[in-house]
Design an enzyme around this catalytic site. Structure first.
Site, PDB file in Angstrom:
ATOM      1  CG  ASN A  30     -17.809   6.085  30.805  1.00  0.00           C
ATOM      2  OD1 ASN A  30     -19.188   6.103  30.597  1.00  0.00           O
ATOM      3  ND2 ASN A  30     -17.299   4.810  30.965  1.00  0.00           N
TER       4      ASN A  30
ATOM      5  NE  ARG B 242     -17.257   4.161  26.560  1.00  0.00           N
ATOM      6  CZ  ARG B 242     -17.921   3.119  27.154  1.00  0.00           C
ATOM      7  NH1 ARG B 242     -18.637   3.333  28.480  1.00  0.00           N
ATOM      8  NH2 ARG B 242     -18.206   2.240  26.274  1.00  0.00           N
TER       9      ARG B 242
ATOM     10  CG  HIS C 279     -15.533  -2.621  23.816  1.00  0.00           C
ATOM     11  ND1 HIS C 279     -15.717  -4.015  23.747  1.00  0.00           N
ATOM     12  CD2 HIS C 279     -15.789  -2.413  24.818  1.00  0.00           C
ATOM     13  CE1 HIS C 279     -16.289  -4.510  24.673  1.00  0.00           C
ATOM     14  NE2 HIS C 279     -16.626  -3.676  25.425  1.00  0.00           N
TER      15      HIS C 279
ATOM     16  NE  ARG D 179     -24.032  -6.376  25.655  1.00  0.00           N
ATOM     17  CZ  ARG D 179     -22.878  -5.525  25.707  1.00  0.00           C
ATOM     18  NH1 ARG D 179     -21.907  -5.864  25.185  1.00  0.00           N
ATOM     19  NH2 ARG D 179     -23.070  -4.442  26.637  1.00  0.00           N
TER      20      ARG D 179
ATOM     21  CD  GLU E 153     -12.370   1.376  27.476  1.00  0.00           C
ATOM     22  OE1 GLU E 153     -12.402   0.631  28.770  1.00  0.00           O
ATOM     23  OE2 GLU E 153     -13.266   1.065  26.931  1.00  0.00           O
TER      24      GLU E 153
END
Ligand code: AMP
Length: 399
Positions: free
Chosen positions: A10, A92, A181, A242, A385
């Site tokens: 990643n 990823r 996601h 956010r 993940e």
């Protein structure tokens, strides 16, 4: 010897996270049929780590040096990248646009297609591509697989994927809802079905991925039919920094009245909004501590966060019609009993009954936190993940 190991990379702008997994050994999902990641019984995870501060003072020079460091660390544990047991590298990749809807074997053409998507993910895709390039330089012979954060959402119907704006403009500039996601939503929705003893095709699940970034998805029979993030990860739930959903006219208003430029507003909504914008903290643990001391700003931040979450639970209940389970995952979802309870309390008319006692019990395994009579199962399902990326990558290269 059969090659059964997958290295998952990643690659971020200044960090490189890695995990080495052995797909021949029992993983949490193969062991129990449900997700109990990161447990002692997880012998599939051979090594993991992170190289940080890439290109910064005190760190390694670049991603190439970072991957060499990873390779050295793995070699020191006799798990070197030159091992014949390594079957693939799984990368990823954040944005796959409409082009990539499945895990994809990487070729030169695929790399240039991922580069073409940089305008859609200017912060993430360049770093992902760098990770791919250095890994291919190190092991040009090894299959490398790109696994996209957007892929799981690519099956969304047009009614959910389209913004109601001028179609020609939208199509010309790729303006539509992609969602993110996806690896986590895919893994957690399947693990939730397993926890219920069902096949993914048999259940409708609302997945609430609540980490520093946060998103919800509505998954019908294993297929994502709506998700809260859109063109970028800014849309939807309130997040650590956010704003999530906002009237787009706020942008025009701030430009005209406050004289802010596009980049200022981008920075405001992505980095100085959400929980941190409302109360100065983006960590739910700290917000909990402040609420216990009657801090009004922290309470407001919590209330706005939970209100948005409830709205999405209601909206996705309507989108799905029948809901079998609601699954909480990621840092906040897995750990904050207060958020789970506040999000679902009082929703008995929708068939959702959270059990305060079960919900308060901490644990690292997938578990139910609803009452035994609840029509909708409420679950806490740790996400994984890396395992999902490894499984998807291995599915393309296994003998
Ligand atoms: P993630 O992005 O999934 O790593 O989630 C990170 C976020 O999870 C942090 O910013 C915290 O807000 C939250 N978090 C982690 N541990 C806890 C905890 N024990 N209680 C509440 N929130 C937590």
């Amino acid at each position: 010897m059969t090659a059964t190991r997958v290295l998952v990379l990643n690659s971020g702008s200044s960090s490189l996270k890695y995990q080495l997994l052995d797909m021949a050994r029992p993983s949490p999902t193969t062991l129990t049929g449900a997700a109990t990641p990161r447990s002692d019984t997880d012998s599939s995870r051979l090594a993991s780590g992170i190289v940080e501060r890439i290109g910064e003072a005190g760190g390694v020079a670049d991603h190439s040096a970072a991957l060499k460091q990873v390779a050295d660390e793995l070699s020191s544990q006799s798990l070197g990248l030159d091992s014949p047991e390594l079957a693939a590298v799984g990368h990823r990749v954040v944005h796959g646009g409409t082009r990539f809807t499945e895990p994809t074997l990487i070729t030169d053409e695929v790399v240039s297609e991922i580069e073409k998507l940089v305008p859609l993910a200017p912060l993430h895709n360049p770093a992902n591509v760098t990770g791919i390039k250095v890994a291919r330089e190190l092991r040009p012979d090894l299959p490398q697989v790109a696994v996209f954060d957007t892929a799981f959402h690519s099956g969304m119907p047009e009614a959910a994927a389209r913004y109601a704006i001028d179609r020609a403009t939208a199509d010309r500039y790729g303006v539509r809802r992609y969602g993110f996601h996806g690896t986590s939503h895919a893994y957690v929705s399947r693990a939730t079905a397993a926890l219920l003893g069902k096949e993914p095709s048999e259940v409708n699940v609302i997945v609430l991925h609540l980490g520093n970034g946060a998103s919800a998805s509505a998954v019908r029979g294993g297929v994502c039919v709506d998700t809260s993030m859109g063109l970028t990860p800014l849309e939807g739930l309130v997040m650590g920094t956010r704003s999530g959903d906002i009237d787009p006219a706020v942008v025009f208003h701030l430009a005209r009245v406050a004289g802010l430029g596009v980049d200022d507003i981008d920075d405001l909504l992505n980095k100085r909004s959400g929980l941190v914008g409302l109360c100065g903290d983006n960590d739910m643990r700290e917000i909990g501590r402040r609420i216990a001391e009657d801090d009004a700003d922290a309470q407001l931040a919590f209330d706005v966060y939970v209100h948005r979450l409830r709205k999405y639970v209601g909206a996705y209940s309507a989108v799905l019609g029948r809901v079998d389970a609601i699954a909480f995952t990621a840092g906040v979802g897995e750990n904050s009993a207060a958020v789970r309870e506040a999000a679902l309390i009082g929703l008995e008319p929708l068939g959702i009954e959270i059990d305060a006692v079960r919900n308060a019990v901490r644990g690292s395994a997938a578990r139910l936190v609803s009452t035994r009579t609840s029509r909708v199962a409420v679950a806490v399902v740790p996400t994984d993940e890396e395992l999902e990326i490894a499984q998807q990558a291995y599915s393309l290269v296994r003998p």
